[in-house]
Design a protein around this motif. Structure first.
Motif, PDB file in Angstrom:
ATOM      1  N   ARG A   1       0.802  -1.171   0.034  1.00 24.55           N
ATOM      2  CA  ARG A   1      -0.105  -0.002  -0.004  1.00 24.55           C
ATOM      3  C   ARG A   1       0.872   1.239  -0.111  1.00 24.55           C
ATOM      4  O   ARG A   1       0.362   2.053  -0.752  1.00 24.55           O
ATOM      5  N   GLY A   2       1.902   1.231   0.748  1.00 22.60           N
ATOM      6  CA  GLY A   2       2.678   2.422   1.060  1.00 22.60           C
ATOM      7  C   GLY A   2       3.394   2.708  -0.599  1.00 22.60           C
ATOM      8  O   GLY A   2       3.653   3.837  -0.940  1.00 22.60           O
ATOM      9  N   LEU A   3       3.832   1.569  -1.372  1.00 23.67           N
ATOM     10  CA  LEU A   3       4.639   1.716  -2.389  1.00 23.67           C
ATOM     11  C   LEU A   3       3.574   2.322  -3.507  1.00 23.67           C
ATOM     12  O   LEU A   3       3.862   2.982  -4.361  1.00 23.67           O
ATOM     13  N   ALA A   4       2.475   1.732  -3.474  1.00 25.77           N
ATOM     14  CA  ALA A   4       1.312   2.002  -4.501  1.00 25.77           C
ATOM     15  C   ALA A   4       0.834   3.617  -4.392  1.00 25.77           C
ATOM     16  O   ALA A   4       1.110   4.337  -5.368  1.00 25.77           O
ATOM     17  N   GLY A   5       0.609   3.968  -2.960  1.00 25.54           N
ATOM     18  CA  GLY A   5       0.234   5.386  -2.855  1.00 25.54           C
ATOM     19  C   GLY A   5       1.423   6.173  -3.136  1.00 25.54           C
ATOM     20  O   GLY A   5       1.202   7.161  -3.725  1.00 25.54           O
ATOM     21  N   GLY A   6       2.816   5.802  -2.753  1.00 26.01           N
ATOM     22  CA  GLY A   6       3.867   6.522  -3.231  1.00 26.01           C
ATOM     23  C   GLY A   6       3.911   6.794  -4.657  1.00 26.01           C
ATOM     24  O   GLY A   6       4.365   8.157  -5.119  1.00 26.01           O
ATOM     25  N   ILE A   7       3.799   5.895  -5.514  1.00 26.26           N
ATOM     26  CA  ILE A   7       4.019   5.811  -7.059  1.00 26.26           C
ATOM     27  C   ILE A   7       2.893   6.890  -7.305  1.00 26.26           C
ATOM     28  O   ILE A   7       3.191   7.640  -8.330  1.00 26.26           O
ATOM     29  N   ALA A   8       1.593   6.678  -7.159  1.00 28.05           N
ATOM     30  CA  ALA A   8       0.292   7.437  -7.521  1.00 28.05           C
ATOM     31  C   ALA A   8       0.757   8.824  -7.258  1.00 28.05           C
ATOM     32  O   ALA A   8       0.444   9.755  -8.066  1.00 28.05           O
ATOM     33  N   SER A   9       0.979   8.899  -5.866  1.00 31.99           N
ATOM     34  CA  SER A   9       1.059  10.516  -5.581  1.00 31.99           C
ATOM     35  C   SER A   9       2.277  11.290  -6.172  1.00 31.99           C
ATOM     36  O   SER A   9       2.279  12.369  -6.180  1.00 31.99           O
ATOM     37  N   SER A  10       3.226  10.292  -6.544  1.00 32.08           N
ATOM     38  CA  SER A  10       4.583  10.901  -7.268  1.00 32.08           C
ATOM     39  C   SER A  10       3.722  11.618  -8.358  1.00 32.08           C
ATOM     40  O   SER A  10       4.755  12.552  -9.141  1.00 32.08           O
ATOM     41  N   GLY A  11       2.698  11.404  -8.846  1.00 30.27           N
ATOM     42  CA  GLY A  11       2.050  12.445  -9.956  1.00 30.27           C
ATOM     43  C   GLY A  11       2.253  13.860  -9.910  1.00 30.27           C
ATOM     44  O   GLY A  11       2.621  14.280 -10.711  1.00 30.27           O
ATOM     45  N   VAL A  12       2.131  14.093  -8.506  1.00 23.13           N
ATOM     46  CA  VAL A  12       2.039  15.587  -8.054  1.00 23.13           C
ATOM     47  C   VAL A  12       3.442  15.996  -8.303  1.00 23.13           C
ATOM     48  O   VAL A  12       3.685  17.185  -8.844  1.00 23.13           O
ATOM     49  N   GLY A  13       4.392  15.325  -8.007  1.00 18.33           N
ATOM     50  CA  GLY A  13       5.800  15.738  -8.346  1.00 18.33           C
ATOM     51  C   GLY A  13       6.305  15.904  -9.981  1.00 18.33           C
ATOM     52  O   GLY A  13       6.887  16.887 -10.213  1.00 18.33           O
ATOM     53  N   ALA A  14       5.611  14.972 -10.706  1.00 16.19           N
ATOM     54  CA  ALA A  14       5.809  14.929 -12.055  1.00 16.19           C
ATOM     55  C   ALA A  14       5.400  16.178 -12.559  1.00 16.19           C
ATOM     56  O   ALA A  14       5.833  16.843 -13.450  1.00 16.19           O
ATOM     57  N   GLY A  15       4.118  16.380 -12.177  1.00 13.77           N
ATOM     58  CA  GLY A  15       3.262  17.585 -12.730  1.00 13.77           C
ATOM     59  C   GLY A  15       3.996  18.919 -12.404  1.00 13.77           C
ATOM     60  O   GLY A  15       4.235  19.906 -12.930  1.00 13.77           O
ATOM     61  N   THR A  16       4.484  18.863 -11.093  1.00 14.21           N
ATOM     62  CA  THR A  16       5.103  20.182 -10.684  1.00 14.21           C
ATOM     63  C   THR A  16       6.774  20.347 -11.372  1.00 14.21           C
ATOM     64  O   THR A  16       6.932  21.595 -11.587  1.00 14.21           O
ATOM     65  N   LEU A  17       7.018  19.179 -11.607  1.00 19.23           N
ATOM     66  CA  LEU A  17       8.490  19.470 -12.392  1.00 19.23           C
ATOM     67  C   LEU A  17       8.071  19.950 -13.661  1.00 19.23           C
ATOM     68  O   LEU A  17       8.907  20.939 -14.295  1.00 19.23           O
ATOM     69  N   LEU A  18       7.224  19.236 -14.523  1.00 17.88           N
ATOM     70  CA  LEU A  18       7.104  19.438 -15.722  1.00 17.88           C
ATOM     71  C   LEU A  18       6.172  20.826 -16.401  1.00 17.88           C
ATOM     72  O   LEU A  18       6.670  21.297 -17.119  1.00 17.88           O
ATOM     73  N   VAL A  19       5.070  20.829 -15.752  1.00 16.95           N
ATOM     74  CA  VAL A  19       4.134  21.671 -16.324  1.00 16.95           C
ATOM     75  C   VAL A  19       4.502  23.145 -16.326  1.00 16.95           C
ATOM     76  O   VAL A  19       4.457  24.009 -17.220  1.00 16.95           O
ATOM     77  N   PRO A  20       4.779  23.613 -15.047  1.00 10.33           N
ATOM     78  CA  PRO A  20       5.110  24.883 -14.911  1.00 10.33           C
ATOM     79  C   PRO A  20       6.312  25.307 -15.738  1.00 10.33           C
ATOM     80  O   PRO A  20       6.449  26.411 -16.249  1.00 10.33           O
ATOM     81  N   VAL A  21       7.417  24.409 -15.900  1.00  6.84           N
ATOM     82  CA  VAL A  21       8.614  24.775 -16.737  1.00  6.84           C
ATOM     83  C   VAL A  21       8.212  24.835 -18.223  1.00  6.84           C
ATOM     84  O   VAL A  21       8.651  25.744 -19.087  1.00  6.84           O
ATOM     85  N   LEU A  22       7.306  23.990 -18.768  1.00  5.67           N
ATOM     86  CA  LEU A  22       6.680  24.227 -20.003  1.00  5.67           C
ATOM     87  C   LEU A  22       5.931  25.115 -20.403  1.00  5.67           C
ATOM     88  O   LEU A  22       6.045  25.708 -21.333  1.00  5.67           O
ATOM     89  N   VAL A  23       5.200  25.573 -19.297  1.00  5.39           N
ATOM     90  CA  VAL A  23       4.301  26.777 -19.298  1.00  5.39           C
ATOM     91  C   VAL A  23       5.090  28.211 -19.604  1.00  5.39           C
ATOM     92  O   VAL A  23       5.086  28.924 -20.492  1.00  5.39           O
ATOM     93  N   ALA A  24       6.266  28.050 -18.593  1.00  5.42           N
ATOM     94  CA  ALA A  24       7.285  29.166 -18.606  1.00  5.42           C
ATOM     95  C   ALA A  24       7.905  29.183 -19.967  1.00  5.42           C
ATOM     96  O   ALA A  24       8.376  30.526 -20.447  1.00  5.42           O
ATOM     97  N   MET A  25       8.328  28.180 -20.682  1.00  7.35           N
ATOM     98  CA  MET A  25       8.788  28.174 -21.956  1.00  7.35           C
ATOM     99  C   MET A  25       7.867  28.741 -22.821  1.00  7.35           C
ATOM    100  O   MET A  25       8.376  29.466 -23.813  1.00  7.35           O
ATOM    101  N   ALA A  26       6.424  28.210 -23.032  1.00  5.22           N
ATOM    102  CA  ALA A  26       5.510  28.789 -23.696  1.00  5.22           C
ATOM    103  C   ALA A  26       5.354  30.079 -23.963  1.00  5.22           C
ATOM    104  O   ALA A  26       4.913  30.847 -24.721  1.00  5.22           O
TER     105      ALA A  26
END
Length: 398
Positions: free
Chosen positions: A131-156
Motif C-alpha cells: 500500500r505504501g509503495l502504490a500510494g507513493g507511486i500514484a502520488s508522485s504524479g504531483v511531483g511529476a506535474g510540478t516538475l514538468l508543467v510549470p517549466v513547459l508553461v514558462a517556456m511557452a
C-alpha cells in the motif's frame, strides 16, 4: 484482498490525474509575473489567486470524496477535468484580477477538488502489503506535474502571450485528463451493487462520522492544519524570491520544477521506507525535515542554496502528502476512505489560502521573507509534535 493487475492501472491513471491537476495549480509560478504586470497588482493581491484555488479544493475535497464514495471515481474525476479546462479558458479571457479570482481561483479549484481526493483515495483499497509503495507511486504524479508543467508553461510564455499558453494548457487537461479519469475503477471490495459502483459496498472500516470521533484522526487533522502554510508558501513565493536575488526567469520558475524533482524522489522512496519503518513514524520525521529545509532558504544568496532548498523541501513535502492517504486506510479502513481523506485534506485549506497571501503581505511591508521563514519553522515543529501525538494514540480502529 488479493492485488490484481488492474490495481496498477489505477495507480498510473491516478499518477496522470495528479500530474495534470497539480501541474495546473503550480503553473501559477509561471503566471505570477504576467498576472502582476497585466493587472498592475502587488504580490499579496496576486497570491490570492493561488490561495483561493487551494482553499477551494481542500475545503471541497471532502465533498469530492463523498461523491466518489457514492458514484465512483471515474465519473467524478471526469467532471473535475472538464471544470479545470473551463476555468483555464475563462482565465485566458479575463479582463480584471477579480475575473481571475473567479475563474482560476474558484472554478479551477472546484475542478481540482473533484479530481484530487477521488483519484488518490481510489488507490489504497486495491492494495494491502504494498500500500505504501502504490500510494507513493500514484502520488508522485504531483511531483511529476510540478516538475514538468510549470517549466513547459514558462517556456511557452516566451514565444506566445500568456493567454495563449493558458488555452493550450486547458486543451491538454481536457484530452489527457479525460483519458486518465476513464481508467479509474473502484477496488472489488469497495464495489456496491449499483451500476456505477455506488454505496453499500462490503469494504471494512469506520464511517466518516465514526472516524471524526477518534483521537487519532483529530491529531492527524491538527498536524495537517499546522503544516499547511509551510507546504504552500514556497510554491507561490520561492520563484519571486529568486527573482529578487537577480536570477533569470528560467532559473526562478525552474525552482518549482526542482521542488517537483524532490517530491518525485520522496514519494517513490518514502513508500518503501515507510512500509518498513512504519508510516506514522516516517510522517513525524518528514514533518521535522520540511521545517528544517527552510533554514536553507533563509541562508540562500544565490541559485545553489535555493536549488538545494527546493530539492529538500520537495522531498519532505512529497513524502508527507503521499503518507496521508495510506495512514487513513491503515487506521480507518476502506469503507469511507475517499470521504475521510477529503475531510483530512480540508485541514490544509486555511493554510493554503492565507499562507501565501500573508507571506506576500509581509514581503510588501518588509521587503524580505525572513519573518515568514521563522514562522514556518515554528509551525513545522508544532506539526511534528501533533504527528507524534497521532502516532502515540494511533491503532487500527476497525
Amino acid at each position: 484482498m488479493k492485488e490484481t493487475p488492474y490495481a496498477w492501472v489505477v495507480v498510473w491513471a491516478t499518477f496522470v490525474c495528479l500530474a495534470l491537476i497539480f501541474g495546473v495549480s503550480y503553473s501559477f509560478a509561471a503566471f505570477f509575473e504576467p498576472f502582476a504586470a497585466e493587472f498592475s497588482a502587488q504580490r499579496a493581491e496576486v497570491s490570492w489567486i493561488f490561495g483561493l484555488s487551494g482553499f477551494v479544493y481542500f475545503v471541497l475535497g471532502a465533498g469530492g470524496g463523498m461523491l466518489a464514495d457514492r458514484f465512483g471515481p471515474r465519473l467524478v474525476c471526469s467532471a473535475g477535468m472538464v471544470l479545470i479546462a473551463l476555468g483555464l479558458l475563462a482565465t485566458s479571457w479575463a479582463t480584471s484580477l477579480l475575473a481571475v479570482y473567479l475563474s482560476y481561483g474558484l472554478l479551477v479549484g472546484l475542478g481540482i477538488a473533484l479530481v484530487y481526493t477521488p483519484s488518490i483515495a481510489s488507490v489504497q483499497p486495491w492494495f494491502t502489503t504494498r500500500r505504501g509503495l502504490a500510494g507513493g507511486i500514484a502520488s508522485s504524479g504531483v511531483g511529476a506535474g510540478t516538475l514538468l508543467v510549470p517549466v513547459l508553461v514558462a517556456m511557452a510564455i516566451g514565444p506566445m502571450p500568456w493567454r495563449d499558453a493558458m488555452r493550450a494548457l486547458a486543451l491538454g487537461v481536457l484530452l489527457l485528463g479525460l483519458l486518465a479519469a476513464a481508467l479509474l475503477r473502484r477496488a472489488p471490495a469497495s464495489n456496491g451493487s449499483g451500476k456505477n459502483g455506488g454505496s453499500g459496498g462490503s469494504a471494512s472500516g469506520l464511517t466518516l462520522r465514526e472516524t471524526l470521533r477518534t483521537p487519532t484522526f483529530r491529531w492527524l487533522y491538527l498536524a495537517t492544519v499546522l503544516a499547511s502554510p509551510v507546504m504552500f508558501i514556497p510554491f507561490a513565493h520561492v520563484s519571486a524570491s529568486a527573482r529578487d536575488l537577480g536570477l533569470s526567469e528560467a532559473l526562478a520558475v525552474g525552482l518549482v520544477g526542482l521542488i517537483g524533482v524532490g517530491s518525485l524522489v520522496g514519494r517513490f522512496a518514502i513508500g518503501l521506507v515507510a512500509d518498513r519503518m512504519g508510516r506514522a513514524q516516517t510522517l513525524v520525521l518528514m514533518q521535522l525535515s520540511m521545517g528544517a529545509s527552510y533554514l536553507l532558504w533563509g541562508a540562500a544568496s544565490g541559485h545553489v542554496l535555493l536549488a538545494l532548498f527546493a530539492l529538500w523541501f520537495g522531498l519532505s513535502y512529497g513524502s508527507i502528502v503521499s503518507l496521508l492517504p495510506a495512514l487513513c486506510m491503515d487506521y480507518f479502513g476502506g469503507k469511507s476512505v475517499a470521504s475521510v481523506v477529503g475531510t483530512l485534506y480540508s485541514g490544509a485549506a486555511l493554510g493554503n489560502l492565507l499562507g501565501p497571501v500573508l507571506a506576500g503581505a509581509v514581503f510588501d511591508v518588509s521587503g524580505h521573507y525572513l519573518g515568514v521563514m521563522a514562522v514556518c519553522l515554528f509551525l513545522s515543529l508544532c506539526a511534528t509534535w501533533a504527528s507524534r501525538k497521532m502516532k502515540a494514540s494511533g491503532q487500527t480502529l476497525y
